[in-house]
Design a protein around this motif. Structure first.
Motif, PDB file in Angstrom:
ATOM      1  N   TRP A 112       0.835  -1.201   0.000  1.00 14.68           N
ATOM      2  CA  TRP A 112       0.000   0.000   0.000  1.00 14.68           C
ATOM      3  C   TRP A 112       0.876   1.260   0.000  1.00 14.68           C
ATOM      4  O   TRP A 112       0.579   2.240  -0.678  1.00 14.68           O
ATOM      5  CB  TRP A 112      -0.938   0.012   1.204  1.00 14.68           C
ATOM      6  N   LEU A 116       0.803   4.108  -2.948  1.00 12.55           N
ATOM      7  CA  LEU A 116       0.532   5.527  -2.703  1.00 12.55           C
ATOM      8  C   LEU A 116       1.730   6.398  -3.089  1.00 12.55           C
ATOM      9  O   LEU A 116       1.565   7.446  -3.728  1.00 12.55           O
ATOM     10  CB  LEU A 116       0.181   5.741  -1.229  1.00 12.55           C
ATOM     11  N   GLY A 120       1.581   8.825  -6.371  1.00 13.45           N
ATOM     12  CA  GLY A 120       1.738  10.275  -6.240  1.00 13.45           C
ATOM     13  C   GLY A 120       2.887  10.800  -7.071  1.00 13.45           C
ATOM     14  O   GLY A 120       2.780  11.853  -7.719  1.00 13.45           O
ATOM     15  N   ARG A 172      -9.254   4.401  -4.818  1.00 11.02           N
ATOM     16  CA  ARG A 172      -8.158   5.085  -4.136  1.00 11.02           C
ATOM     17  C   ARG A 172      -7.183   5.690  -5.133  1.00 11.02           C
ATOM     18  O   ARG A 172      -6.611   6.764  -4.882  1.00 11.02           O
ATOM     19  CB  ARG A 172      -7.445   4.108  -3.206  1.00 11.02           C
ATOM     20  N   ALA A 173      -6.989   5.031  -6.268  1.00 14.68           N
ATOM     21  CA  ALA A 173      -6.101   5.578  -7.294  1.00 14.68           C
ATOM     22  C   ALA A 173      -6.672   6.876  -7.857  1.00 14.68           C
ATOM     23  O   ALA A 173      -5.928   7.840  -8.074  1.00 14.68           O
ATOM     24  CB  ALA A 173      -5.904   4.556  -8.408  1.00 14.68           C
ATOM     25  N   LEU A 176      -6.282   9.587  -5.205  1.00 15.12           N
ATOM     26  CA  LEU A 176      -4.876   9.984  -5.137  1.00 15.12           C
ATOM     27  C   LEU A 176      -4.509  10.902  -6.295  1.00 15.12           C
ATOM     28  O   LEU A 176      -3.852  11.936  -6.103  1.00 15.12           O
ATOM     29  CB  LEU A 176      -3.993   8.735  -5.150  1.00 15.12           C
ATOM     30  N   VAL A 180      -3.277  14.799  -5.661  1.00 10.19           N
ATOM     31  CA  VAL A 180      -1.928  15.201  -6.092  1.00 10.19           C
ATOM     32  C   VAL A 180      -2.013  16.161  -7.280  1.00 10.19           C
ATOM     33  O   VAL A 180      -1.274  17.143  -7.348  1.00 10.19           O
ATOM     34  CB  VAL A 180      -1.088  13.966  -6.455  1.00 10.19           C
TER      35      VAL A 180
END
Length: 308
Positions: A112, A116, A120, A172-173, A176, A180
Motif C-alpha cells: 500500500w 501511494l 503520487g 483510491r487511485a 490519489l 496530487v
C-alpha cells in the motif's frame, strides 16, 4: 471466523510473496536509479559537484532545472524527488530483509505504501512533463528519466500487490490522482507569477528601487569590465537584478545566453563555457551563482565613497 480468515489471507500472501520478490527487487533497482538521478541534480544545484552531462543538450536541462518550477520552499525540487525515491527503495526492500512473524503484515502494508508513493510520484511527474512541454518548452533528459521511472514504479506496484478488492484500489487511485493533481496545479500556478511578468525571450521587469550605493556599484562593475551572463528565463538572474534595482541594473553589462532570448549572444556564452546562471566574469575570473552586493564589491575592488 475472523481470525481464521485473517490467518488464511496472511498465509496466502506469505506463499505468494516469493513469486513477487523479483518485482520488489526491480522496484528497488529503479528507485536506486531515480535516487542517483535526483541526488546528482540536487548536489549540482547546491554547488557541491561540477557540471552534469545532459543528453540532448545542457541548455535545456539548465532552463528546466533553473526555472521557477525548479525549486520548492527554497530547495531544489530534485531534493524532494530524492526523498521520494529513497522512501520507495526502503518500502521495496524492508520486507525482504525483515525477520519474524510480522513479516507478512509488513509486506502487505508496504505494498500500500508503494502504491501511494509511486502513484503520487507518477501523477506529479506527468504534471511536470506538461509544464516542460507547454510552459518551459525545453527538453531535460533527467526530468524525462524521472517521469519514466515514476510511472514504471507505479505499474509495478499494481502488478506486485495482493489486491483483494480491485474496485477499492481503483477508487483510491482516482482519489490519489485528484489530490496530487490539484495540489500540483495549485503550486505550479502560484510560482508562475514571475514568469507572467515577461514575454517570450524577455526577462521579467525589475521592480525594486535602486539606491545611490547600488548605482555606484553598477557603474563601477561596468567601468572595470565586469560581465553578468544571464538567461531571460532564469529566476536567479532576476533575483540578482532585483538586488541592484531597476535603475542600477541597466548600467550593468549583461549578456543574454538563451538561444531564444532577445539579443542573444549564445556563441559568446558557449565560448566562455558558461555552465550556470547567473555567472559573473570579474577581472578575468568566472564565478557562477547569485552574489551578495558586498561580495561583488569585494571581487571588483569597489570602494564606496566616504559619506564624510
Amino acid at each position: 471466523m475472523t481470525n481464521t480468515r485473517l490467518t488464511s489471507r496472511l498465509g496466502s500472501r506469505r506463499r505468494n510473496e516469493p513469486g513477487r520478490r523479483w518485482i520488489r527487487v526491480l522496484m528497488a533497482v529503479l528507485a536506486t536509479i531515480g535516487a542517483i538521478d535526483t541526488g546528482a541534480i540536487t548536489l549540482k544545484r547546491w554547488g557541491l559537484i561540477g557540471s552534469l552531462t545532459c543528453p540532448g543538450g545542457a541548455e535545456g536541462c539548465d532552463k528546466v532545472l533553473n526555472s521557477v518550477w525548479g525549486s520548492v520552499l527554497g530547495q531544489p525540487l530534485s531534493l524532494f524527488g530524492f526523498l521520494a525515491y529513497t522512501a520507495v527503495l526502503v518500502l521495496a526492500l524492508l520486507p525482504l530483509v525483515w525477520k519474524g512473524e510480522q513479516r507478512a503484515i509488513l509486506s502487505a502494508l508496504s505494498w500500500w505504501g508503494l502504491f501511494l508513493a509511486s502513484g503520487g510520484m507518477a501523477v506529479f511527474s506527468l504534471l511536470l512533463m506538461g509544464l516542460l512541454v507547454f510552459k518551459i518548452q525545453a527538453f531535460c533528459f533527467f526530468c524525462v528519466l524521472s517521469a519514466v521511472l515514476s510511472v514504471a514504479l507505479f505499474v509495478l506496484s499494481l502488478i506486485g500487490g495482493d489486491w483483494p478488492d480491485r474496485g477499492q484500489l481503483i477508487f483510491r487511485a482516482v482519489i490519489l490522482a485528484l489530490v496530487v493533481g490539484l495540489v500540483g496545479l495549485g503550486w505550479a500556478a502560484s510560482v508562475d507569477r514571475p514568469a507572467a511578468l515577461s514575454t517570450r525571450g524577455t526577462p521579467p521587469v525589475v521592480m525594486s528601487a535602486s539606491t545611490p550605493a547600488t548605482v555606484a556599484l553598477a557603474e563601477h562593475l561596468k567601468a572595470t569590465g565586469a560581465v553578468m551572463y544571464s538567461a531571460y528565463w532564469c529566476p536567479h538572474c532576476h533575483e540578482q537584478k532585483e538586488m541592484f534595482g531597476k535603475e542600477a541594473y541597466k548600467d550593468l553589462t549583461i549578456v543574454e545566453c538563451a538561444a531564444d532570448g532577445v539579443n542573444s549572444q549564445k556563441a559568446l556564452c558557449d565560448q566562455k563555457n558558461i555552465q550556470g546562471f547567473p555567472s559573473w566574469e570579474i577581472n578575468g575570473t568566472l564565478d557562477s551563482g547569485v552574489k551578495p552586493l558586498a561580495r561583488l564589491a569585494e571581487l571588483s575592488g569597489f570602494k564606496p565613497a566616504d559619506p564624510s
